[in-house]
Scaffold this motif. Sequence first.
Motif, mmCIF file in Angstrom:
data_model
loop_
_atom_site.group_PDB
_atom_site.id
_atom_site.type_symbol
_atom_site.label_atom_id
_atom_site.label_comp_id
_atom_site.label_asym_id
_atom_site.label_seq_id
_atom_site.Cartn_x
_atom_site.Cartn_y
_atom_site.Cartn_z
ATOM 1 N N UNK A 157 25.558 -11.195 18.873
ATOM 2 C CA UNK A 157 24.742 -12.348 19.233
ATOM 3 C C UNK A 157 23.303 -12.287 18.778
ATOM 4 N N UNK A 158 22.471 -12.982 19.543
ATOM 5 C CA UNK A 158 21.050 -13.115 19.219
ATOM 6 C C UNK A 158 20.285 -11.954 19.839
ATOM 7 N N UNK A 159 18.963 -11.962 19.703
ATOM 8 C CA UNK A 159 18.193 -10.822 20.236
ATOM 9 C C UNK A 159 18.246 -10.724 21.753
ATOM 10 N N UNK A 181 8.314 -9.005 26.125
ATOM 11 C CA UNK A 181 9.045 -9.322 27.364
ATOM 12 C C UNK A 181 8.762 -10.771 27.761
ATOM 13 N N UNK A 182 7.535 -11.225 27.535
ATOM 14 C CA UNK A 182 7.169 -12.606 27.880
ATOM 15 C C UNK A 182 7.980 -13.594 27.047
ATOM 16 N N UNK A 183 8.108 -13.306 25.762
ATOM 17 C CA UNK A 183 8.823 -14.234 24.880
ATOM 18 C C UNK A 183 10.291 -14.356 25.305
ATOM 19 N N UNK A 184 10.945 -13.229 25.491
ATOM 20 C CA UNK A 184 12.355 -13.282 25.916
ATOM 21 C C UNK A 184 12.505 -13.967 27.261
ATOM 22 N N UNK A 185 11.632 -13.611 28.168
ATOM 23 C CA UNK A 185 11.824 -14.061 29.543
ATOM 24 C C UNK A 185 11.419 -15.516 29.703
ATOM 25 N N UNK A 198 20.777 -10.136 16.481
ATOM 26 C CA UNK A 198 19.529 -10.548 15.842
ATOM 27 C C UNK A 198 19.632 -10.654 14.335
ATOM 28 N N UNK A 199 18.533 -10.386 13.678
ATOM 29 C CA UNK A 199 18.509 -10.500 12.232
ATOM 30 C C UNK A 199 19.346 -9.416 11.566
ATOM 31 N N UNK A 221 10.809 -6.967 19.576
ATOM 32 C CA UNK A 221 11.559 -5.767 19.198
ATOM 33 C C UNK A 221 10.996 -4.527 19.897
ATOM 34 N N UNK A 222 9.683 -4.523 20.139
ATOM 35 C CA UNK A 222 9.087 -3.376 20.841
ATOM 36 C C UNK A 222 9.606 -3.330 22.277
#
Length: 622
Positions: free
Chosen positions: A512-514, A89-93, A472-473, A552-553
Amino acid sequence: VPARGVSATKGVAELIEKAEEDGVKTAWHRLLEQQPQCAFGQLGLCCRNCNMGPCRIDPFGSGPTKGVCGAGADTIVARNLLRMIAAGAAAHSDHARDVAEVFKGVAEGRLQYYRLTDVEKLKSLAETLGISTENKDEHEIARELAEVLEGEFGKPGDEPLRMLALAPKKRIKVWEKAGVIPRAIDREICECMHRTHIGVDADPVSLLLHGIRTSIADGWSGSMMATYLSDILFGTPKPIKAEANLGVLKEDYVNIIVHGHNPILSTKIVEVAMSEEMQELAKKYGAKGVNVAGMCCTGNEVLMRLGVPIAGNFLMQELAVITGAVEAIIVDYQCIMPAIVDVAQCYHTKVITTEPKAHIPGAIHIEFNAEKADEIAKEIVRIAIENYPNRPRDRVHIPKHKIEAIAGFSVEAILEALGGTLEPLINALRDGTIKGIVGIVGCNNPKVRHNHSHVTIAKELIKRDVLVVGTGCWSIAAAMDGLMSPKAVDLAGPGLKKVCETLNIPPCLHMGSCVDCSRILIALGALAEALGVDIPDLPAAGSAPEWMSEKAVSIGTYFVASGVFTHLGVVPPVMGSQKVAKILTEDVEDIVGGKFYVEPDPVKAAETIYNVIIEKRKKLGW
Ligand code: BF8
């Protein structure tokens, strides 16, 4: 140890062999060197949260059943999973925060190199969030919106996130009842870290419920914001043709790869590289021009908006360098293997990092800054061009494989294809022409055959008349396999084929992307509201066949939290606790309507997903 048969994608095997001849290791080779991997870690039974440990729980019950503090398997497994959700969540946000800062700069007229492109989307988001747009110019609306969105990250108090206004009302009720309404993105992530500190939350149920809350903050606010603001700044994607696979690299051009996640950087690099000035400069250095190709999700961002070819997905980043034909790989953050620097040292490729929060030893670091976006992008592209004469011509091998794909299916684009309303889709679902919709998303993982599960599940579903959408991938895998070409309709069942031909769309839609998994949430929410039901009632499911990242989690968890039956093709590190595994795959359904389902075999997984869809159809009386 040679790595053989590890990928289902054309061109990969020849580059792995080339790597071995060149004495270069890839992720597949390093995975082999890691064998056997730690079984405690695989089961989620290792705790390193304090320095009385590390502690390990014996899964067979003959050794220790408690860590030094007394935490048992259930607590440790749940805590570890919660930390994964927090990181994802930190990475996306945090990616969203970076886009939001640029958006604010544009709103305030401070950033000359970016602009408001989709003003309609700006207004619609503002209105949904309760900001009146009447008699206001677009910059004024954007300023007010920027202020509200800034608050999403760290606003004080217990009021729900404002972006939850985008979620269906029925979902909000479910979340209220479960006590999982998120208040602020950073706060929920922070609370994950607090709860998992030594001696705080020991109850797996309470830990996992907070995981759900945090993931909702990611899906419905953080990732959602990244998508909305990227659309507002760079345009909402529309169907666009492009090519996919490593064959998009060009022998006599300066090849630049943009890799990472944030369109703020990649869009600029593409714009600048395509400028006449840079194309001319490339000619001075003996090339025919500059060719930019994407990798991973930032590749998806520029693919779906600008038609930039995509060279590959996560496990292909090293292979791109191994072609010997890449002058520079320009990265921001997320999913960039530090190994690309090691690989690059064996060729001439320059790895250029651009983010203060993502340095890689051995790379050239040129900090990107939105205020000077064009100047910095030029400096970076120039380094790539000047590197062209250093290409080791005798060691270049570009696989010839590439294939046409249509990308850019935002919700708006899908609606347009449908003629402006969901009605035709609903009718096709109701009468069984299309049986259901499945969102397939997520990474690559060398533990499973590269892209094999991605394409197998998609093919198994479309042949059963299930419309597949994804991000995503996965979407890159599907594109490289031809599943996003109009010709792929021949692999679809008769009903889906008819619909795709009528609407002129492929049977697998690139959304689109993740962070754009948020588009799938919007689509599901809109469908549910149009039918007067809740998301768990829809003949829909999600799948992450080859996931590996913490992001992904978080995505999987917010799919479940949003009421989606969610398949995982790689076993998550929770099997050390039967209780946690049962909560995730059974009990959680009673709370939020969705649940996880784990099945490594893609054919079996597709069958089960299909059966779930048929069950849901029956309950709807379809
Ligand atoms: O954000 S699918 S490997 S590139 S984590 Fe990374 Fe996974 Fe690819 Fe996209 Ni998402």
